[in-house]
Design a protein around this motif. Structure first.
Motif, mmCIF file in Angstrom:
data_model
loop_
_atom_site.group_PDB
_atom_site.id
_atom_site.type_symbol
_atom_site.label_atom_id
_atom_site.label_comp_id
_atom_site.label_asym_id
_atom_site.label_seq_id
_atom_site.Cartn_x
_atom_site.Cartn_y
_atom_site.Cartn_z
ATOM 1 N N GLN A 1 -82.808 26.159 58.659
ATOM 2 C CA GLN A 1 -82.223 27.469 58.372
ATOM 3 C C GLN A 1 -81.509 28.031 59.597
ATOM 4 O OE1 GLN A 1 -82.516 27.141 54.809
ATOM 5 N NE2 GLN A 1 -82.114 29.277 55.296
ATOM 6 N N SER B 1 -77.521 28.927 59.633
ATOM 7 C CA SER B 1 -77.082 30.303 59.898
ATOM 8 C C SER B 1 -76.086 30.377 61.048
ATOM 9 C CB SER B 1 -78.291 31.186 60.212
ATOM 10 O OG SER B 1 -78.912 30.778 61.428
ATOM 11 N N ARG C 1 -82.675 17.932 50.083
ATOM 12 C CA ARG C 1 -83.147 19.207 50.631
ATOM 13 C C ARG C 1 -82.070 19.863 51.496
ATOM 14 N NH1 ARG C 1 -86.180 20.521 55.266
ATOM 15 N NH2 ARG C 1 -86.500 18.322 55.799
ATOM 16 N N ALA D 1 -79.231 21.181 49.188
ATOM 17 C CA ALA D 1 -79.622 22.390 48.459
ATOM 18 C C ALA D 1 -79.641 23.599 49.382
ATOM 19 C CB ALA D 1 -80.993 22.188 47.817
ATOM 20 N N ALA D 2 -80.175 23.428 50.591
ATOM 21 C CA ALA D 2 -80.221 24.539 51.556
ATOM 22 C C ALA D 2 -78.814 24.957 51.964
ATOM 23 C CB ALA D 2 -81.037 24.124 52.777
ATOM 24 N N ARG E 1 -76.063 24.697 50.156
ATOM 25 C CA ARG E 1 -75.453 25.428 49.032
ATOM 26 C C ARG E 1 -75.948 26.868 49.003
ATOM 27 N NH1 ARG E 1 -76.709 20.829 46.131
ATOM 28 N NH2 ARG E 1 -78.375 21.888 44.999
ATOM 29 N N ARG E 2 -77.240 27.072 49.215
ATOM 30 C CA ARG E 2 -77.794 28.432 49.192
ATOM 31 C C ARG E 2 -77.199 29.296 50.292
ATOM 32 N NH1 ARG E 2 -82.669 25.564 48.179
ATOM 33 N NH2 ARG E 2 -83.264 25.762 50.382
ATOM 34 N N GLN E 3 -76.895 28.682 51.427
ATOM 35 C CA GLN E 3 -76.358 29.425 52.572
ATOM 36 C C GLN E 3 -74.838 29.526 52.545
ATOM 37 O OE1 GLN E 3 -79.284 30.921 54.099
ATOM 38 N NE2 GLN E 3 -78.400 30.298 56.057
ATOM 39 N N GLY E 4 -74.198 28.843 51.592
ATOM 40 C CA GLY E 4 -72.737 28.835 51.541
ATOM 41 C C GLY E 4 -72.119 27.991 52.638
#
Length: 326
Positions: free
Chosen positions: A221, A225, A252, A255-256, A258-261
């Motif tokens: 993460q 970021s 994994r 997917a992470a 995609r969630r963060q753009g």
């Protein structure tokens, strides 16, 4: 649009002509690795590619890879498999035993009998039979061709690599960044702090962190970021994890992202079933289809195979990608 890149070891006239024949098939860019050559040679390669881009529009995408620090193959015992030069990894008598010598002492802290070694982006696999005096006698699980100085990873102990930026790397990036549009690939990134350090040392260069280890949630993460794109190095992940664990980790990360753009690029282990001729395997086709289905649109192919194999990889990938165009 799908971007297909390939790693190149040099810019000889023959190689450039062969690569340009792949452009109509879908090859859009190249990656140059800043190792096993001087800064002057690397700059000369990049200048030639940038001049070619100015004149012809290709390569549209240009990456410079800073490979961090890894043990490298430095020599082999005479009479056995010679992978210190460009050659096939088989013993000179035709048997399936290779004897590798590596100088880096860190390597010998993690290599052991029954470990599996990965060379040249996982296209060559060796299984250690015995270790003595910084020599590893290995069974050749999968042979192939390799150029001098290619790095080694140990499958069972995890990839033997670490994030590092040398003064020479720093000078190289600052030099080429003001001359041409080039993306800097940072290998072995495992934290946001490393990305911040790279930004401080490399100035305004466009940075692309390459994820090659099994990162925990917090580390992943943090990296996501701090960047707009990542490159997932599947070959090095596979060397350290293997099989289902590699696939789970890649999923994994995707997917992470995609969630963060965050845009995710995928490198290596793309249509490797074509290495030995024949049609692409159903497993390879399903694998690439799954990546395209979740939005992956940039792929980095291994450049260790011959041009015929590379052509088949590019054409199969481009044909499959055409069905997933947005």
């Amino acid at each position: 649009m799908t971007d297909i890149l390939v790693t190149i070891p040099d810019c000889t006239d023959g190689r450039m002509a062969a690569l340009q024949r792949l452009v109509p098939l879908g090859l859009t860019g190249v990656r140059v690795i800043a190792k096993s050559r001087s800064t002057t040679e690397t700059v000369a390669m990049l200048e030639l590619l940038d001049d070619l881009r100015t004149r012809t529009g290709w390569p549209r995408v240009l990456w410079l890879d800073l490979p961090g620090a890894r043990p490298r193959v430095s020599g082999l015992r005479p009479g056995l498999a010679d992978i210190a030069t460009s050659s096939t990894v088989t013993a000179s008598d035709g048997s399936t035993v290779a004897d590798i010598y590596v100088e880096d002492p860190v390597f010998w802290k993690i290599v052991a009998p029954h470990s599996e070694l990965s060379i040249a982006d996982n296209t060559i696999r060796l299984r250690v039979v015995g270790v003595a005096d910084r020599h590893a006698t290995c069974e050749v699980v999968r042979g192939g061709r390799v150029t001098p100085g290619r790095s080694i990873a140990v499958a069972e102990a995890g990839p033997a690599g670490r994030f590092a930026i040398s003064p020479a790397d720093e000078a190289l990036v600052r030099d080429v960044s003001v001359r041409m549009p080039v993306t800097i690939v940072l290998s072995w990134v495992s934290s946001a702090a490393q990305l911040r350090l790279a930004s401080e040392r490399l100035g305004p260069a466009v940075l692309l962190p390459k994820l090659e280890e099994d990162l925990d949630v917090e580390a992943l993460q943090g990296i996501l970021s701090a960047t707009s794109a990542i490159l997932i190095g599947r070959a090095d992940l596979d060397a350290g994890l293997g099989g289902d664990r590699t696939r789970q980790t890649v999923q994994r990360y995707l997917a992470a992202a995609r969630r963060q753009g965050v845009t995710a690029y995928v490198g290596s282990l793309i249509f490797d079933s074509l290495e030995n001729g024949g049609a692409p395997s159903a497993a390879d086709t399903a694998d690439v289809s799954a990546l395209l289905d979740v939005g992956v649109r940039t792929f980095l192919l291994s450049g260790s195979g011959d041009m015929t194999t590379l052509e088949r990889k590019v054409s199969n990938l481009a044909a499959l990608a055409s069905a997933f165009q947005d």
